[in-house]
Design a protein around this motif. Structure first.
Motif, PDB file in Angstrom:
ATOM      1  N   ASP A 287       0.876  -1.112   0.195  1.00  0.00           N
ATOM      2  CA  ASP A 287       0.058  -0.051   0.002  1.00  0.00           C
ATOM      3  C   ASP A 287       0.778   1.422  -0.049  1.00  0.00           C
ATOM      4  O   ASP A 287       1.559   1.476   0.944  1.00  0.00           O
ATOM      5  N   LEU A 288       0.837   2.163  -1.098  1.00  0.00           N
ATOM      6  CA  LEU A 288       1.351   3.320  -1.166  1.00  0.00           C
ATOM      7  C   LEU A 288       0.587   4.437  -0.363  1.00  0.00           C
ATOM      8  O   LEU A 288      -0.674   4.370  -0.469  1.00  0.00           O
ATOM      9  N   CYS A 289       1.176   5.282   0.546  1.00  0.00           N
ATOM     10  CA  CYS A 289       0.429   6.096   1.477  1.00  0.00           C
ATOM     11  C   CYS A 289       1.071   7.415   1.701  1.00  0.00           C
ATOM     12  O   CYS A 289       2.349   7.483   1.299  1.00  0.00           O
ATOM     13  N   ALA A 290       0.696   8.210   2.346  1.00  0.00           N
ATOM     14  CA  ALA A 290       1.272   9.767   2.385  1.00  0.00           C
ATOM     15  C   ALA A 290       0.705  10.214   3.696  1.00  0.00           C
ATOM     16  O   ALA A 290      -0.613  10.293   3.982  1.00  0.00           O
ATOM     17  N   LEU A 291       1.505  10.615   4.708  1.00  0.00           N
ATOM     18  CA  LEU A 291       1.345  11.468   5.803  1.00  0.00           C
ATOM     19  C   LEU A 291       1.355  12.921   5.213  1.00  0.00           C
ATOM     20  O   LEU A 291       2.146  13.108   4.635  1.00  0.00           O
ATOM     21  N   TYR A 292       0.382  13.606   5.586  1.00  0.00           N
ATOM     22  CA  TYR A 292       0.511  15.297   5.060  1.00  0.00           C
ATOM     23  C   TYR A 292       0.247  16.126   6.233  1.00  0.00           C
ATOM     24  O   TYR A 292      -0.459  15.870   7.163  1.00  0.00           O
ATOM     25  N   GLU A 293       0.888  17.112   6.189  1.00  0.00           N
ATOM     26  CA  GLU A 293       0.744  18.369   7.176  1.00  0.00           C
ATOM     27  C   GLU A 293       0.474  19.719   6.194  1.00  0.00           C
ATOM     28  O   GLU A 293       1.246  20.081   5.331  1.00  0.00           O
ATOM     29  N   LEU A 294      -0.643  20.405   6.419  1.00  0.00           N
ATOM     30  CA  LEU A 294      -0.870  21.396   5.513  1.00  0.00           C
ATOM     31  C   LEU A 294      -0.480  22.688   6.184  1.00  0.00           C
ATOM     32  O   LEU A 294      -0.049  22.698   7.414  1.00  0.00           O
ATOM     33  N   SER A 295      -0.611  23.610   5.545  1.00  0.00           N
ATOM     34  CA  SER A 295       0.114  25.113   6.180  1.00  0.00           C
ATOM     35  C   SER A 295      -0.763  25.493   7.281  1.00  0.00           C
ATOM     36  O   SER A 295      -0.311  26.254   8.104  1.00  0.00           O
ATOM     37  N   ASP A 296      -2.118  25.065   7.417  1.00  0.00           N
ATOM     38  CA  ASP A 296      -3.027  25.556   8.415  1.00  0.00           C
ATOM     39  C   ASP A 296      -2.820  24.782   9.747  1.00  0.00           C
ATOM     40  O   ASP A 296      -3.480  24.953  10.804  1.00  0.00           O
ATOM     41  N   GLY A 297      -1.717  23.807   9.595  1.00  0.00           N
ATOM     42  CA  GLY A 297      -1.592  22.919  10.962  1.00  0.00           C
ATOM     43  C   GLY A 297      -2.166  21.658  10.887  1.00  0.00           C
ATOM     44  O   GLY A 297      -2.194  20.792  11.618  1.00  0.00           O
ATOM     45  N   SER A 298      -3.255  21.371   9.785  1.00  0.00           N
ATOM     46  CA  SER A 298      -3.907  20.158  10.052  1.00  0.00           C
ATOM     47  C   SER A 298      -3.172  19.032   9.392  1.00  0.00           C
ATOM     48  O   SER A 298      -2.450  19.389   8.529  1.00  0.00           O
ATOM     49  N   LYS A 299      -3.474  17.849   9.864  1.00  0.00           N
ATOM     50  CA  LYS A 299      -2.574  16.580   9.487  1.00  0.00           C
ATOM     51  C   LYS A 299      -3.470  15.491   9.274  1.00  0.00           C
ATOM     52  O   LYS A 299      -4.666  15.504   9.719  1.00  0.00           O
ATOM     53  N   THR A 353       3.484   0.379   2.926  1.00  0.00           N
ATOM     54  CA  THR A 353       3.301  -0.534   3.943  1.00  0.00           C
ATOM     55  C   THR A 353       3.011  -2.039   3.313  1.00  0.00           C
ATOM     56  O   THR A 353       2.338  -1.982   2.102  1.00  0.00           O
ATOM     57  N   ILE A 354       3.338  -3.163   3.917  1.00  0.00           N
ATOM     58  CA  ILE A 354       2.869  -4.408   3.522  1.00  0.00           C
ATOM     59  C   ILE A 354       1.551  -4.700   4.313  1.00  0.00           C
ATOM     60  O   ILE A 354       1.695  -4.847   5.453  1.00  0.00           O
ATOM     61  N   TYR A 355       0.584  -4.730   3.236  1.00  0.00           N
ATOM     62  CA  TYR A 355      -0.798  -5.167   4.099  1.00  0.00           C
ATOM     63  C   TYR A 355      -0.870  -6.560   4.280  1.00  0.00           C
ATOM     64  O   TYR A 355      -1.375  -7.164   5.217  1.00  0.00           O
ATOM     65  N   GLU A 356      -0.494  -7.387   3.220  1.00  0.00           N
ATOM     66  CA  GLU A 356      -0.408  -9.102   3.539  1.00  0.00           C
ATOM     67  C   GLU A 356       0.583  -9.765   2.335  1.00  0.00           C
ATOM     68  O   GLU A 356       0.684  -8.904   1.259  1.00  0.00           O
ATOM     69  N   GLY A 357       0.781 -10.740   2.536  1.00  0.00           N
ATOM     70  CA  GLY A 357       1.509 -11.444   1.638  1.00  0.00           C
ATOM     71  C   GLY A 357       2.944 -11.802   1.519  1.00  0.00           C
ATOM     72  O   GLY A 357       3.688 -12.132   0.903  1.00  0.00           O
ATOM     73  N   ALA A 358       3.512 -10.807   2.664  1.00  0.00           N
ATOM     74  CA  ALA A 358       4.925 -10.920   3.030  1.00  0.00           C
ATOM     75  C   ALA A 358       5.086 -10.556   4.409  1.00  0.00           C
ATOM     76  O   ALA A 358       4.182  -9.571   4.965  1.00  0.00           O
ATOM     77  N   CYS A 359       6.249 -10.922   5.216  1.00  0.00           N
ATOM     78  CA  CYS A 359       6.528 -10.370   6.401  1.00  0.00           C
ATOM     79  C   CYS A 359       7.274  -9.118   6.540  1.00  0.00           C
ATOM     80  O   CYS A 359       7.897  -8.817   7.642  1.00  0.00           O
ATOM     81  N   SER A 360       8.191  -9.047   5.206  1.00  0.00           N
ATOM     82  CA  SER A 360       9.051  -7.964   5.252  1.00  0.00           C
ATOM     83  C   SER A 360       9.321  -7.526   4.043  1.00  0.00           C
ATOM     84  O   SER A 360       9.107  -8.215   2.928  1.00  0.00           O
TER      85      SER A 360
END
Length: 440
Positions: A287-299, A353-360
């Motif tokens: 799974d491709l993911c993104a954490l974001y933080e915007l200029s108004d401080g929201s995450k 992240t690895i959601y399933e199918g492998a342990c590393s």
């Protein structure tokens, strides 16, 4: 089968994997594989050139699958499905270009042709190189209703641009700065009340031409010249891990992030040496993911888990296209950032992240490519994983005073027992979010 220069052999009309291979090391230039689909020795349009900036042909017959680095043995791979090559195409040229040096500095240079389904090697050619910066290594060509492969070994000292233009590609020239207006000679000023000479009639507009000077035909839309091909790219490494999108001119439009991967597993044949072979794992789900933080401080987070796919034209201005299990280039996992709202973006951490199918991530060899709508694409490969990691930080995009900078992370993390991959990446980068269990 090892081949000599100029020799040929018949190959099956099926999907073939073409691997450009070499050994990496200090001072060794990077190399890039490419393919050209030809009619009468020339491309029909610039779209017949498949390489890192145009990774897939419109017919689906040729695809650039990207690089893999397995302990210093590097491959750049093309997938050529001969059964899908258009009837008009007579030849598929397989080429390579060196980035930052000559092929004489590239040890172990070779090209291998493998059956994409079974993984068996059909042909191998090891050319001899000196000062060449581009090579035609081989070609597939039609002969009496079948396909053959020829080991070519023709070198160029003019790089990828010289090779491309030789086959009819229109290359986008870099823009050169114009001299300042003050340095330009001023036009003569006519005397007052001087008669104004009549304007000469405008010259007749020349007939539009195609890439090779042939008149365009309204009935043949494929003869319309395409946008010139841009050959520039940026490769991030441990030694050069960051690049400014602002300096690249890539701070508007859509920034597309692609993650593609190839799985490999150990195998042993007849009790002999253990090797590695490309395999497919339908149960593997990255799974491709993104954490974001915007200029108004929201995450927040953009991910398939919990159906948090984001949005492109409203906050967070980040959208995950879907959930893919193939790992192929141009499919794989794709995420898009709307840079037209860059003033609203403070930082974005792209991770997988690895959601399933492998342990590393061990034996899951991935390539990350960021393609801004304007500016050069940015690519890097992940290092080989040697820890039991289920989450990997890929790239960090930060906005500092309007300067957007992409930083290669390629950082494998090992979650503690009972701690989710998302919480692990949050702690490592100080995002400070609250997490609850979720599912797809």
């Amino acid at each position: 089968m090892s081949m000599a220069k100029g020799s040929n052999l018949q190959v099956p009309t099926t999907a073939l994997r073409v691997e450009l291979g070499w050994r990496s090391g200090p001072g060794v230039p990077d190399a890039d594989a490419s393919a050209l689909l030809l009619l009468s020795g020339k491309v029909r349009t610039d779209g017949d050139f498949v390489f890192y900036n145009q990774p897939a042909h419109s017919s689906g017959a040729v695809r650039h699958e990207g690089k893999r680095d397995l302990g210093g043995q590097v491959t750049d791979t093309l997938l050529v499905d001969l059964a899908r090559v258009e009837p008009a195409v007579e030849t598929v040229v397989l080429a390579a270009s060196a980035d930052g040096g000559t092929f004489g500095q590239v040890p172990g240079l070779c090209i291998r042709v493998l059956d994409a389904g079974q993984g068996t090697e059909l042909a191998r050619f090891d050319p001899t190189a000196t000062v060449e910066t581009a090579f035609v290594l081989g070609e597939f060509y039609r002969r009496q209703g079948a396909w053959k492969f020829r080991a070519v070994g023709q070198g160029y000292s003019s790089g990828l641009e010289g090779l491309a233009t030789d086959y009819g590609i229109t290359v986008d020239e870099p823009q050169h700065a114009q001299p300042p207006a003050a340095a330009m000679p001023a036009p003569p000023v006519p005397p007052v009340n001087a008669p104004v000479p009549p304007m000469p009639p405008p010259p007749a507009a020349p007939a539009p031409t195609g890439a090779y000077g042939a008149p365009l035909s309204p009935q043949n839309p494929s003869s319309v010249p395409s946008t010139p091909v841009r050959l520039t790219k940026v490769t991030l490494t441990k030694q050069a891990p960051s690049v400014s999108l602002t300096k690249q001119g890539g701070t508007s439009g859509a920034l597309r992030v692609n993650l593609n991967w190839q799985t490999r597993e150990q195998f042993s044949r007849w009790g002999g040496r253990r090797g590695r072979a490309a395999t497919s794992n339908p149960d593997l789900d990255l799974d491709l993911c993104a954490l974001y933080e915007l200029s108004d401080g929201s995450k927040g987070v953009v991910q398939a888990l919990g159906n948090a796919f984001g949005a492109l034209h409203r906050p967070p201005y980040i959208h995950l296209d879907g959930d893919d299990r193939t790992g192929a280039v141009e499919t794989g996992e794709n995420l898009t950032v709307n840079l037209d709202h860059k003033q609203s973006l403070r930082r974005i951490l792209i991770f997988v992240t690895i959601y399933e199918g492998a342990c590393s991530f061990a034996d899951l060899h991935a390539t990350v490519t960021l393609r801004p709508e304007h500016g050069a694409p940015i690519e890097f490969s992940l290092d080989e994983c040697t820890v039991p990691s289920t989450v990997c930080a890929l790239a960090l995009i930060t906005n500092t005073g309007g300067d957007l900078v992409v930083q290669r992370e390629a950082r494998y993390l090992v979650p503690e027992r009972g701690v989710s991959p998302q919480r692990t990446i949050d702690r490592a980068y100080g995002w400070g979010m609250n997490w609850t269990p979720g599912r797809k």
